[in-house]
Design an enzyme around this catalytic site. Structure first.
Site, PDB file in Angstrom:
ATOM      1  CG  ASP A 114      -2.527   2.026   6.489  1.00 27.28           C
ATOM      2  OD1 ASP A 114      -3.141   1.578   5.605  1.00 27.28           O
ATOM      3  OD2 ASP A 114      -1.746   3.193   6.783  1.00 27.28           O
ATOM      4  CG  ASP A 137      -1.684   1.076   1.142  1.00 28.68           C
ATOM      5  OD1 ASP A 137      -2.441   1.615   0.133  1.00 28.68           O
ATOM      6  OD2 ASP A 137      -2.390   1.476   2.361  1.00 28.68           O
ATOM      7  CG  ASP A 158      -4.671  -2.062   2.871  1.00 28.11           C
ATOM      8  OD1 ASP A 158      -4.829  -1.892   1.530  1.00 28.11           O
ATOM      9  OD2 ASP A 158      -4.305  -0.985   3.228  1.00 28.11           O
TER      10      ASP A 158
END
Length: 908
Positions: free
Chosen positions: A639, A335, A643
């Site tokens: 986070d 990410d 996700d």
């Protein structure tokens, strides 16, 4: 009643105007009546996520025993129990129970992830019932309820917005976008990703600014978070590469042991004339010799020590096998926001009428340098820069506070970036506020796209500052500031600067000002809509962490491909990718484009492209699945709530510990305590070291087992007495071999551990090289042990004495070979040094001490049928052990020559 999940209802609430939405949910601006709300609550249920059916604690505990390693251990326990060796039975069962307890305590992450995601729903909501505004328990909200939002609120359900006043909502946990999203009421196309649905407010997100009113269109499982919750429940967790390989190894070993024992049993009866009872005991001895009872314990201990080592380097492991899996990772899907970047907006570029100024430093730490065309400059030497920085402090509603471990923002992150810039310039915000106190303000609103503040010094002179969207500010300006003078506005110059800064993925704010000669104390729109002087532009971005850039480079050097999967905009993702050397800066694809691809097309795209922007949870999950289908071992970092499904599906899910949501942490196998991608690099290195040490332990233990089995088979084939009994074999396997192998669990990394490519995920745990080494060493051990046994018998030694010599020969062989096993190819005499691992001589000394008790104490002689040995017997044993050590070192020397020639041939 329609619900918000378009895949179930076919209704795209974001594509409808709010009048149509009110009609569709049978509601009105005045809200529902209590009676209608009660009916709908009975129909649709409470506004909470439906808990899944959980396994009981006993079921989860018993499932820990469903493992081929445990079956091997239990088989060994049964054998030792049959032999009446209760001490060893207790040891084996103890290892089994400890292993199960560790797994029981560290697993169950899916259930905890569900609990964490349910806790995201707010407790109370401000809404209308019977036309009266009041507090409504969030779990009692139903489709059609009217809900009010204000700064600081957690959105209690999925809402279609009906009214907004400068409403901004932090959606990073859901979309990955680093900035709060400014909301409006206009419908957007049906295919728009979540981050572009500006007329929606989603359950679990946070209001950071302004106010709004919305109608509930989805509650509980029908919300966007509910959809992710359902995805998380459906995601299958994959077996780790180590467990797959150990499973295959264990099955093959079990088959080989059974076939070998039966074959020897039949051979002894049919061709050597042994009694059935004698051959049964011999076959049991062969099976006990061949089963590496200590190997599962050694593997568990190696993984557990790896967990501790990783924790010291900020990587917290929640599931033991994930330690090894990290070492085999071939692709890291990361990410962007909060992982590769700090999730702290930073001014990187300033444009004044005379200069374009680059600003260093990351996040809210007020330390950085200024440069023009690469040349450092002092802010005080650029008056226009100082005016621009001062304006950024004064036209600002945000404050920065120093807290332990960093800086705390109270307000908008973009305004925090301007405050940080002011401090980097040497300005003190408190002093500036005192010198030019604010007397009035026009707050930022989406309709007019600017914020204005009025200030007066202590002599009554007024200053007006206006910041906002650059196109809007330019419309309000007539001049531009150059060295303290107002010059005519060069609009083409500013449009060119805007285009260049936007091309770098930066969010742009413009700042203008005006002096007021009279003494107004109130601001109106007529005061700011014309005649302003342009001060400059701020180029703002959430920049990559400097340590993450280096970590990405080191991962790529180690043969690991790093991919960025983010919910942020395509241009921003490309810019960050270029700065981090992820992809080539041009090859990038949006989530909207991904939806049009078939699985085969996506497989090709996933192999070629490293930057994926505007992605949804489904896109992330699909990308991980496609990469895995292509044979990749995937680590996914993230986070946010968005996700979590991909984190759970990945071979190793890695969540951020500081800024990560609880949902992400609970779905992941590993948590980075410092939110630093650089810790991933350390974790990968540790994972590779752990796997190397597991292979070294196997390389050490198996030759002992093969040698024991070999001497038994040799004795049966030659028709002699067994050189070692089953009880003595258990002593060697469970006491000396395990104790010595423990020293290899803390062996330091090989020097090239991060310069070699990831191992092939399909490669067996025993490569052809390892099989050769095991075979070569086993032959040497069989020859030394069985040969010495025969020599002792020929010299007239009793069977007890000859067997004692055989047992001690195996132990001394293990002690000598332990030095060899420290490196696959390197010489322990030169490359690693004899004392590079201090635990090696320590464990060898301890084992030799135990072996002295085994040989010379009366109790041990009675239990194991041994006798004391004369000094010359030890001389012969040690001489053969040293000879084996030197032969293995010579074999490694030959391998080094072969490998050098192969590399030279490949280079030519």
């Amino acid at each position: 009643m329609p619900i918000s999940d378009t895949t179930q209802s076919g209704v795209c609430w974001h594509a409808l105007d709010y009048e149509s939405v009110l009609k569709a949910v049978s509601s009105q601006i005045g809200g529902l009546s209590q009676a209608v709300a009660a009916e709908r609550l009975a129909l649709y249920g409470p506004n909470r996520l439906r808990p899944p059916r959980k396994q009981s604690a006993w079921q989860r505990f018993l499932l820990q025993f469903h493992n081929i390693l445990i079956y091997i251990l239990l088989g060994a326990g049964v054998v030792t129990a049959i032999l009446g060796h209760w001490v060893d039975t207790s040891v084996i069962l103890g290892v089994v129970v400890i292993n199960a307890m560790i797994g029981f305590l560290q697993e169950g992450k899916a259930e905890r992830a569900m609990d964490a995601i349910r806790r995201m729903l707010s407790v109370q909501a401000s809404g209308l019932r019977d036309g009266v505004r009041g507090q409504i328990p969030a779990e009692n909200l139903v489709p059609g309820d009217i809900v009010f939002l204000q700064s600081g609120d957690k959105v209690p359900a999925d809402l279609r917005l009906l009214k907004v006043k400068d409403l901004r909502i932090e959606e990073a946990a859901l979309t990955g976008e680093s900035l709060p999203v400014e909301k409006h009421l206009d419908p957007v196309p049906e295919a728009s990703p979540i981050g572009d649905r500006k007329g929606m407010a989603y359950s679990g997100t946070l209001v950071t600014y302004g106010t709004g009113t919305g109608v509930v269109v989805g509650t509980g499982d029908a919300t966007e978070i509910g959809r992710i919750n359902a995805m998380l429940a459906r995601v299958q967790t994959l077996t780790t590469p180590l467990l797959r390989k150990v499973g295959i190894f264990g099955r093959r070993l079990s088959i080989a042991i059974v076939v070998g024992a039966v074959g020897v049993f039949l051979f002894g009866i049919l061709f050597r004339g042994y009694e059935i009872s004698d051959m049964f005991l011999a076959s049991v001895g062969l099976a006990v010799a061949a089963i590496p009872e200590g190997l599962p314990a050694i593997m568990t201990i190696t993984l557990a020590l790896g967990v501790q080592a990783m924790a010291r380097r900020q990587a917290i492991i929640r599931r033991l096998p994930a330690v090894e899996t990290l070492g085999s990772v071939t692709v890291i899907c990361s990410d962007k926001t909060g992982t590769l970047t700090r999730n702290e907006m930073t001014v990187q570029t300033l444009a004044t009428a005379e200069h374009v100024i680059e600003v260093s430093g990351i996040g809210y730490d007020p330390h950085g340098e200024f440069s023009v065309w690469g040349n450092p400059v002092a802010p005080s030497d650029l008056p226009d820069l100082m005016e621009l920085a001062r304006a950024g402090i004064l036209c600002n509603d945000t404050d920065l506070k120093r807290v332990e471990g960093g800086w705390e923002v109270s307000g908008d992150p973009t305004e925090a970036a301007l405050m940080t810039l002011g401090r980097k310039s040497g300005l003190d915000s408190r002093f500036e506020w005192e010198m030019l106190p604010r007397t009035d303000v026009i707050p930022f609103e989406s309709q007019h796209r600017f914020m204005a503040t009025l200030h007066h010094d202590h002599e009554g002179h007024g200053l007006l500052y206006v910041k906002g969207a650059p196109e809007r500010i330019l419309e309000m300006c007539a001049c531009q500031r150059i060295l303290g003078d107002d010059r005519p506005l060069d609009i083409q110059f500013w449009l060119g600067q805007i285009e260049r800064m936007a091309g770098r993925g930066q969010r742009i704010l413009a700042m203008a000002f005006a002096s007021t000669n009279h003494d107004p104390r109130e601001l109106c729109f007529g005061d700011v809509d014309h005649g302003l002087t342009m001060l400059g532009l701020f180029g703002i971005i959430d920049p990559p962490r400097s340590e993450a850039i280096e970590a990405v480079r080191q991962c790529q050097q180690a043969g690991i491909r790093v991919k960025m999967i983010t919910g942020d905009h395509l241009v921003t993702a490309r810019t960050i990718g270029l700065q981090m050397n992820i992809g080539n800066g041009n090859d990038a694809i949006s989530g909207q484009a991904l939806e049009t691809l078939t699985d085969d097309q996506l497989k090709r795209v996933a192999g070629d492209i490293d930057i994926f922007a505007r992605t949804s949870p489904e896109h992330k999950l699909r990308l991980v699945q496609v990469l895995q289908a292509g044979g990749a071992v995937v680590a996914m970092t993230g986070d946010g709530v968005n996700d979590a499904p991909a984190l759970k599906r990945a071979d190793v899910g890695v969540a951020m510990g500081v800024k990560g949501t609880e949902v992400a942490k609970e779905a992941a196998e590993m948590v980075l305590a410092d939110d630093n991608f650089a810790s991933m690099r350390h974790a990968v290195e540790e994972g590779r070291r752990v796997y190397d040490n597991i292979q070294k332990s196997i390389l050490f233990i198996l030759p002992t087992n093969v040698a024991e089995a070999g001497v038994i088979v040799s004795a049966i084939f030659l028709g002699t007495l067994l050189p070692i009994t089953p009880v003595q074999i258990l002593w060697v396997n469970m006491i000396t071999a395990v104790t010595l192998a423990l020293a290899l669990t803390v062996e330091p990394s090989e020097s090239d551990v991060m310069r070699r490519p990831p191992r092939n995920p399909g490669e067996a745990i025993l490569s052809s090289f390892l099989l050769w080494r095991i075979g070569f060493v086993s032959v040497l051990a069989v020859a030394g042990t069985f040969g010495l046994f025969l020599w002792e018998r020929e010299q007239g030694a009793s069977i007890e004495t000859a067997r004692t010599v055989s047992v001690n020969m195996l132990v001394v062989f293990e002690a000598c070979y332990l030095w060899n096993a420290r490196s696959f190819y390197g010489s322990v005499l030169s490359q690693k040094g004899l004392f590079g691992n201090p635990y090696i001589p320590l464990t060898i000394g301890m084992v030799l001490g135990i072996q002295g008790l085994f040989t010379y104490t009366e109790v041990m002689q009675t239990l194991f049928h041994t006798t004391g040995l004369p000094a010359f017997a030890w001389v012969r044993i040690v001489a053969i052990g040293l000879a084996i050590f030197l032969l293995v070192e010579f074999e490694k020397y030959v391998w080094r020559i072969i490998l050098r020639r192969r590399i030279s041939h490949m280079n030519n």
